[in-house]
Design an enzyme around this catalytic site. Sequence first.
Site, PDB file in Angstrom:
ATOM      1  N   VAL A 163     -57.044  -4.154  -3.024  1.00  0.00           N
ATOM      2  CA  VAL A 163     -56.227  -4.226  -1.810  1.00  0.00           C
ATOM      3  C   VAL A 163     -55.491  -2.894  -1.726  1.00  0.00           C
ATOM      4  O   VAL A 163     -54.400  -2.723  -2.266  1.00  0.00           O
ATOM      5  CB  VAL A 163     -55.248  -5.415  -1.872  1.00  0.00           C
ATOM      6  CG1 VAL A 163     -54.428  -5.488  -0.580  1.00  0.00           C
ATOM      7  CG2 VAL A 163     -56.008  -6.722  -2.096  1.00  0.00           C
ATOM      8  N   ASP A 183     -53.542  -0.454  -5.838  1.00  0.00           N
ATOM      9  CA  ASP A 183     -54.007  -1.814  -5.604  1.00  0.00           C
ATOM     10  C   ASP A 183     -52.779  -2.723  -5.508  1.00  0.00           C
ATOM     11  O   ASP A 183     -52.089  -2.949  -6.506  1.00  0.00           O
ATOM     12  CB  ASP A 183     -54.926  -2.250  -6.750  1.00  0.00           C
ATOM     13  CG  ASP A 183     -55.614  -3.577  -6.474  1.00  0.00           C
ATOM     14  OD1 ASP A 183     -55.140  -4.321  -5.587  1.00  0.00           O
ATOM     15  OD2 ASP A 183     -56.620  -3.875  -7.150  1.00  0.00           O
ATOM     16  N   HIS A 184     -52.526  -3.254  -4.318  1.00  0.00           N
ATOM     17  CA  HIS A 184     -51.306  -4.026  -4.087  1.00  0.00           C
ATOM     18  C   HIS A 184     -51.309  -5.350  -4.849  1.00  0.00           C
ATOM     19  O   HIS A 184     -50.256  -6.011  -4.959  1.00  0.00           O
ATOM     20  CB  HIS A 184     -51.126  -4.287  -2.583  1.00  0.00           C
ATOM     21  CG  HIS A 184     -49.708  -4.223  -2.141  1.00  0.00           C
ATOM     22  ND1 HIS A 184     -48.662  -4.730  -2.889  1.00  0.00           N
ATOM     23  CD2 HIS A 184     -49.135  -3.700  -1.020  1.00  0.00           C
ATOM     24  CE1 HIS A 184     -47.529  -4.523  -2.249  1.00  0.00           C
ATOM     25  NE2 HIS A 184     -47.774  -3.907  -1.117  1.00  0.00           N
ATOM     26  N   ARG A 185     -52.447  -5.751  -5.380  1.00  0.00           N
ATOM     27  CA  ARG A 185     -52.475  -6.957  -6.213  1.00  0.00           C
ATOM     28  C   ARG A 185     -51.765  -6.717  -7.541  1.00  0.00           C
ATOM     29  O   ARG A 185     -51.245  -7.658  -8.155  1.00  0.00           O
ATOM     30  CB  ARG A 185     -53.922  -7.388  -6.476  1.00  0.00           C
ATOM     31  CG  ARG A 185     -54.717  -7.735  -5.224  1.00  0.00           C
ATOM     32  CD  ARG A 185     -56.157  -8.015  -5.587  1.00  0.00           C
ATOM     33  NE  ARG A 185     -56.770  -6.889  -6.272  1.00  0.00           N
ATOM     34  CZ  ARG A 185     -57.977  -6.928  -6.858  1.00  0.00           C
ATOM     35  NH1 ARG A 185     -58.670  -8.048  -6.850  1.00  0.00           N
ATOM     36  NH2 ARG A 185     -58.468  -5.863  -7.454  1.00  0.00           N
TER      37      ARG A 185
END
Length: 459
Positions: A251, A428-430
Amino acid sequence: MPKEVVLPELAESVVEGEILRWLVNEGEPLKKDQPFVEVMTDKVTVELPSPYEGVLLQKLVKEGEVVPVHAPIALVAEPGEVTTPITDKKPTPAPSVQAQEERSIVEPGTVAEDDGASLSLFKPDPKQEQVKNPFAKAAPLQTVQSTTVAQPRRVVAVPAARKLARELGLDIAQVPGSGPGGRVRVEDVRAYAQAQSQARPQAPKPPAPGFPPPVQYKPPKGYEDLETRMPLRGLRRAIASQMVASHLYTVRTLSVDEVDMTELVALRERLKPEAEAQGVRLSYLPFVFKALAVALKKFPALNSSLDEARQEVVLKHYVNIGMAVATEGGLIVPVVKDVDRKSLLQLAREINDLAERARAGRLAPEEVSGSTFSVTNIGSIGALFSFPIINVPDAAILGVHSIQKRPVVNERDEVVVRQMMYLSLSFDHRLVDGAEAARFCKEVIRLLEKPERLFLEAL
């Protein structure tokens, strides 16, 4: 009995490889550990050494085919054992004297080229077997009394036509020539490629569950003859696969900031003579790597990966930084290991060495794997700003851009000229929250703006 050669595991997580070029022809002798085939994975391109001594009996895979790890790719006959696969092929008659003479004719504006001297990765092998199923059992073998191999017909073609045929993955021997004595011209290769594309259109692959069907390109009406199709092969195929994986399995979010590099520019100028005296070219990247090593220890989420299969976040207690290197074939990401344990000069030496060998195609598999974070120095070619693609399975990548003089208002409200540089962090926003990404960038900026802090920080 002939021995089967399989595609070995070339690096961790590598599950397949593309056969780029056979370095030995069928019927030719092989020594143990002699390179006999060039293979490309999504990590690196390598020349595989032969595990056996003997004769290359049969190629089970064609150039350009992708095969999984442990799949058979060749048969090798033992020393003294003379065998050959049963085929329906008939020896091609030797070319006439006239054809041999015409081979030396070169059209104006081209450079003569020897058939056996080309280093192109797409050079077709006129003697290779056309195997429909590379994983099927090899053809039955019969014992013969001679190892004599029929020589392939010498094709009459201009060098530019040979080069184009290699780039398109075509066998030049199959292209009808329209020149004197049947000589193959560039337009002959283009016409043959167009005819092959129209005669055997490839059906689109069925989409994976949950994904839309792949885009099938169709040329505009009336422009069909003004396009050239090339197979997606080699490094470009590997790059495409990695980019799709990054898009589908991260993400991706972008954070942008800027750093005042004025003091670092001055420090580098002072240190350059000392580095050159030790044979080291000192760029800005070693300073960036040192700053990243400090910041990654303080913000470990940026130095992590997500194991989706086990649903676990992997925090890494080491700092291996991948650096994107532009080569003629495409982008390669060699990895500088244990950045937090190395001095500026050690990092400078290793960065320069890896970059040079990446451009020369001489990296080992372990040198392009194991990164925990990546950097792309897009500023080295003048880019002001970019949105870097995450090098999965890393959690983030930092884009380092060009250093430019810009007017800046200082703390006394004075307009001064400073050496400024943009930083663009894709993450990665996760795994990483936006606030944490911003604090990470501020830590990198703090270290680069006062570079003497790099020598005070404990790692």
